[in-house]
Design a protein around this motif. Structure first.
Motif, short mmCIF file in Angstrom:
data_model
loop_
_atom_site.label_atom_id
_atom_site.label_comp_id
_atom_site.label_asym_id
_atom_site.label_seq_id
_atom_site.Cartn_x
_atom_site.Cartn_y
_atom_site.Cartn_z
N PRO A 48 -43.10 -0.92 14.93
CA PRO A 48 -41.69 -0.51 15.04
C PRO A 48 -40.74 -1.22 14.08
O PRO A 48 -39.61 -0.78 13.88
N LEU A 49 -41.19 -2.33 13.48
CA LEU A 49 -40.36 -3.06 12.52
C LEU A 49 -40.33 -2.39 11.15
O LEU A 49 -39.51 -2.74 10.31
N ASP A 50 -41.21 -1.42 10.93
CA ASP A 50 -41.26 -0.71 9.65
C ASP A 50 -39.89 -0.10 9.37
O ASP A 50 -39.25 0.47 10.26
N LEU A 51 -39.48 -0.22 8.12
CA LEU A 51 -38.15 0.23 7.71
C LEU A 51 -37.87 1.67 8.12
O LEU A 51 -36.76 2.00 8.53
N GLN A 52 -38.86 2.53 8.05
CA GLN A 52 -38.65 3.94 8.37
C GLN A 52 -38.49 4.18 9.88
O GLN A 52 -38.02 5.23 10.28
N ARG A 53 -38.90 3.21 10.68
CA ARG A 53 -38.78 3.36 12.13
C ARG A 53 -37.73 2.43 12.72
O ARG A 53 -37.39 2.56 13.90
N THR A 58 -33.16 -1.84 18.81
CA THR A 58 -31.97 -2.63 19.12
C THR A 58 -32.29 -4.07 18.74
O THR A 58 -33.47 -4.45 18.64
N PRO A 59 -31.29 -4.91 18.54
CA PRO A 59 -31.57 -6.32 18.26
C PRO A 59 -32.40 -6.97 19.37
O PRO A 59 -33.27 -7.79 19.10
N HIS A 60 -32.15 -6.58 20.61
CA HIS A 60 -32.91 -7.12 21.75
C HIS A 60 -34.39 -6.75 21.66
O HIS A 60 -35.26 -7.60 21.85
N LYS A 61 -34.68 -5.50 21.34
CA LYS A 61 -36.06 -5.05 21.21
C LYS A 61 -36.74 -5.76 20.03
O LYS A 61 -37.89 -6.19 20.12
N ASP A 82 -41.80 -19.17 15.80
CA ASP A 82 -41.14 -19.98 16.82
C ASP A 82 -39.69 -20.29 16.44
O ASP A 82 -38.79 -20.18 17.28
N ARG A 83 -39.46 -20.68 15.18
CA ARG A 83 -38.09 -20.97 14.73
C ARG A 83 -37.21 -19.74 14.82
O ARG A 83 -36.06 -19.81 15.26
N LEU A 84 -37.75 -18.60 14.44
CA LEU A 84 -36.97 -17.36 14.49
C LEU A 84 -36.65 -16.97 15.92
O LEU A 84 -35.52 -16.59 16.24
N THR A 85 -37.62 -17.10 16.80
CA THR A 85 -37.40 -16.80 18.22
C THR A 85 -36.35 -17.74 18.80
O THR A 85 -35.47 -17.30 19.55
N SER A 86 -36.43 -19.02 18.46
CA SER A 86 -35.43 -19.99 18.94
C SER A 86 -34.04 -19.62 18.44
O SER A 86 -33.06 -19.75 19.18
N TRP A 87 -33.96 -19.17 17.20
CA TRP A 87 -32.67 -18.76 16.63
C TRP A 87 -32.10 -17.57 17.40
O TRP A 87 -30.92 -17.51 17.69
N TYR A 88 -32.95 -16.61 17.73
CA TYR A 88 -32.49 -15.46 18.52
C TYR A 88 -31.94 -15.93 19.87
O TYR A 88 -30.93 -15.42 20.34
N ASP A 89 -32.61 -16.91 20.49
CA ASP A 89 -32.18 -17.41 21.79
C ASP A 89 -30.92 -18.25 21.72
O ASP A 89 -30.06 -18.18 22.61
N HIS A 90 -30.80 -19.07 20.66
CA HIS A 90 -29.67 -19.99 20.52
C HIS A 90 -29.23 -20.05 19.07
O HIS A 90 -29.60 -20.97 18.34
#
Length: 123
Positions: A48-53, A58-61, A82-90
């Protein structure tokens, strides 16, 4: 002067070797991951991260997809997930630069092992 030139050449060689070693390690890790049992499921989750899809996301998904991918990512790239997930959280301003670098590392990895186009990434 000759000693300085030799020292500089040795330093450049050491850096080149370190960078080349990193690239070889990264490439071999990607190749090993492509041959692993986790690869197909990882890429199915990443699809689902593919540019065409991606306009469906949503940002949450997107955050949940990255979290899911991070759980099955190989050790070499797992810290970036992990760093990216942490950034999304905080999302703290002082962590933005590291999160952006992690985002590019994650995107490059996904593009290279899954043959999908994340967009804005040059792999």
């Amino acid at each position: 002067m000759r000693g300085s030139a030799i020292a500089i050449a040795a330093g450049v060689s050491a850096v080149a070797l370190a960078v080349t070693g990193f690239l070889v390690t990264r490439d071999s890790e990607e190749e090993a991951f492509r041959d692993s049992a986790r690869h197909a499921e990882f890429c199915e989750t990443a699809a689902p991260l593919d540019l065409q899809r991606s306009e469906e996301l949503t940002p949450h998904k997107r955050q949940h997809i990255i979290e899911d991918l991070g759980r099955s990512a190989p050790d070499g790239v797992a810290p970036a997930f992990d760093r990216l997930t942490s950034w999304y959280d905080h999302p703290e301003p002082e962590d933005e630069k590291a999160a952006r670098a992690s985002s590019h590392e994650v995107g490059r990895f996904i593009e290279r092992v899954c043959d999908i186009n994340i967009g804005g990434i040059r792999s």
